[in-house]
Design a protein around this motif. Structure first.
Motif, PDB file in Angstrom:
ATOM      1  N   CYS A   1       0.813  -1.341  -0.041  1.00 23.45           N
ATOM      2  CA  CYS A   1      -0.007   0.115  -0.011  1.00 23.45           C
ATOM      3  C   CYS A   1       0.831   1.465  -0.020  1.00 23.45           C
ATOM      4  N   ALA A   2       0.753   2.208  -0.899  1.00 25.25           N
ATOM      5  CA  ALA A   2       1.330   3.291  -0.970  1.00 25.25           C
ATOM      6  C   ALA A   2       1.336   4.129   0.365  1.00 25.25           C
TER       7      ALA A   2
ATOM      8  N   SER B   1       6.092   3.107   1.430  1.00 27.92           N
ATOM      9  CA  SER B   1       5.085   2.088   1.268  1.00 27.92           C
ATOM     10  C   SER B   1       4.821   1.219   2.553  1.00 27.92           C
TER      11      SER B   1
END
Length: 510
Positions: free
Chosen positions: A167-168, A174
């Protein structure tokens, strides 16, 4: 501790219990709202599968929390009201708080109903002095001990949900999130730690930073972590680039469990209790060390003082895993299970599937609602003398006819092919056959004879379907019913010149 400090501690404990009681009331109120909305949806004619589906949205708005948090509250409340009555009572009285109640709910979510009552009782008894994480660890141990078959089935299902997600984040970072099988996760953790320790003492990175860099290095195909000391590293050349650092995971398990004499849980270092089957899988190609342990009673008997030493008396040398035949382990397990009164889950399912209904003459109560009766009574004091717990000695009887047989009003005996011969008080004999969905009891004799697995034309037709997805099924059937068929199976099968292997003379029906 001074009297003042003790008073403050007592007040803190009472305040925490008061908050826990308030948390229970909040969860209970949310649950009541959920059931109220379900009733309204039912009256409106909505499908049962979607009744109450928007309650989490309503709760999230009222309490100013996320919908995910509202869903968790509803799930916990339903568990407390419908399944976990001991946990509910402890939560309502303030003995445990929201975190502990949630941990217990999650840990017991998939436990079989047969084992749930005992495991819940044992967990609640020790919950007051345990953190949530400690409760989950203890729950894993109890579940592996008291519900071993269920633990294996749930582990296999859970492995299907394994995943790794990225997930950014913010500031150019991340988040890596993943769900891995326990053994694989511990192997990865050990590998990253080993790689992070390859660098010299002048490397400026923390251990956490080195572990993160080691994971990236692994993804790039590197087996070593480069040092960041900024000078000529003293470790340069000490490790060959082609050599991977060793990753070791530690598993503790009883020798009796490895040999199949029992199914006590093992212990995976860094994770906790694991089921016996997984422990055997890990041990099959691992390195073994014998660890001799003493119980408290043994220590008091053998040692001068009971306070001397701990449970570990000594550790042996590392040796290669001995060749333990899976067949020998399976044979020991079968021997033990046959001499245990309660049938295994697999055996119970097989008998219920076979029988379909109560096996008393002219009776149709579903097998799921019946007891599993030992036709020849099980001898609890000496199982060798009584009827064993095998498919050939078990039958489904509803409670009424089970009692009728137990008290001797009717007698019954197994006469082969899962048929039961009943004798009524007048001496009239009636034979009942299994009525399960897979017991084709009404098939004509010529049809049954025509479709024997050992007949050459049947095997030939099935093998002609190679490449259509049935070959694997055929091999499974042959493995299950025809001993030694692989040993005699031709290397190549083609056209109508197919010949039946000599090992297919077994008359077992398909």
């Amino acid at each position: 501790m001074s009297d003042t400090a003790g008073a403050f501690a007592d007040a803190l404990v009472e305040q925490h219990a008061s908050i826990a009681r308030a948390q229970f009331l909040e969860v209970d109120a949310v649950t009541s709202l959920y059931f109220r909305r379900c009733d309204e949806d039912e009256l409106a004619g909505r499908n049962a599968a979607v009744q109450g589906e928007f309650v989490n949205v309503e709760v999230a708005f009222v309490l100013s929390i996320t919908e995910y948090a509202a869903t968790r509250m509803i799930t916990l409340g339903c568990d407390l009201r419908l399944r976990l009555h001991r946990v509910s009572a402890a939560f309502a009285s303030g003995e445990i708080d929201l975190g502990q109640a949630t941990a217990l709910s999650e840990a017991l979510s998939n436990v079989s109903e047969d084992a749930l009552d005992l495991i819940e009782k044992l967990l609640v008894e020790c919950a007051a002095g345990c953190s949530s994480s400690r409760l989950k660890a203890r729950a894993r141990g109890l579940i592996a001990r008291h519900d071993p078959e269920g633990a294996v089935a749930r582990r296999r299902r859970a492995q299907e949900d394994r995943d790794v997600r990225i997930c950014a984040g913010v500031d150019g970072m991340s988040t890596l999130d993943g769900v891995l099988p326990a053994v694989g996760a511990q192997t990865l953790a050990a590998k990253l730690r080993a790689m992070s320790l390859q660098v010299c003492a002048r490397d400026p990175r923390t251990l956490a930073q080195r572990r993160a860099d080691a994971l990236v290095a692994l993804s790039e195909g590197q087996l070593m972590l480069e040092c960041s000391c900024g000078s000529e590293c003293v470790r340069a050349g000490s490790l060959q680039p082609s050599t991977a650092p060793p990753a070791t995971i530690l598993v503790g398990v009883n020798a009796s469990t490895l040999l199949g004499f029992d199914d006590l849980p093992g212990f995976l270092h860094g994770y906790g209790a694991i089921d016996a089957e997984l422990a055997r899988e890990i041990a099959a190609d691992g390195t073994w060390q014998r660890v001799l342990t003493l119980s408290d009673e043994d220590r008091q008997t053998l040692c001068a003082t009971s306070a001397r030493g701990g449970p570990v008396l000594g550790v042996g040398k590392r040796v290669a895993a001995p060749l333990i035949s899976p067949a020998a382990v399976a044979a020991r397990k079968k021997f033990r299970e046959e001499r245990t009164y309660r049938p295994t889950v697999a055996l119970a399912q097989a008998v219920r599937t076979r029988d379909g209904t109560c096996r008393f003459p002219n009776y149709g109560v579903r097998a799921e609602s019946c007891d599993l009766d030992h036709t020849v009574s099980f001898d609890h004091e000496d199982p060798e003398r009584g009827g064993l717990t095998t498919e050939l000695n078990l039958a489904c009887l509803c409670r009424k006819h089970h009692r009728l047989k137990t008290f001797g009003y009717w007698s019954v005996r197994q006469v082969g092919s899962a048929r039961l011969e009943w004798t009524d008080p007048r001496g009239v004999v009636v034979v009942t056959k299994p009525r399960g969905a897979f017991c084709d009891v009404d098939v004509a004799p010529d049809v049954a004879e025509r479709f024997r697995l050992s007949e050459s034309h049947v095997v030939e037709r099935l093998f002609r379907c190679r490449g259509r997805g049935v070959e694997a099924d055929l091999e499974y059937l042959l493995d299950s019913t025809v001993a030694g068929w692989r040993r005699a199976r031709p290397k190549k099968i083609s056209g109508p010149q197919f010949s039946v292997p000599s090992g297919l003379d077994d008359p077992s029906p398909f």
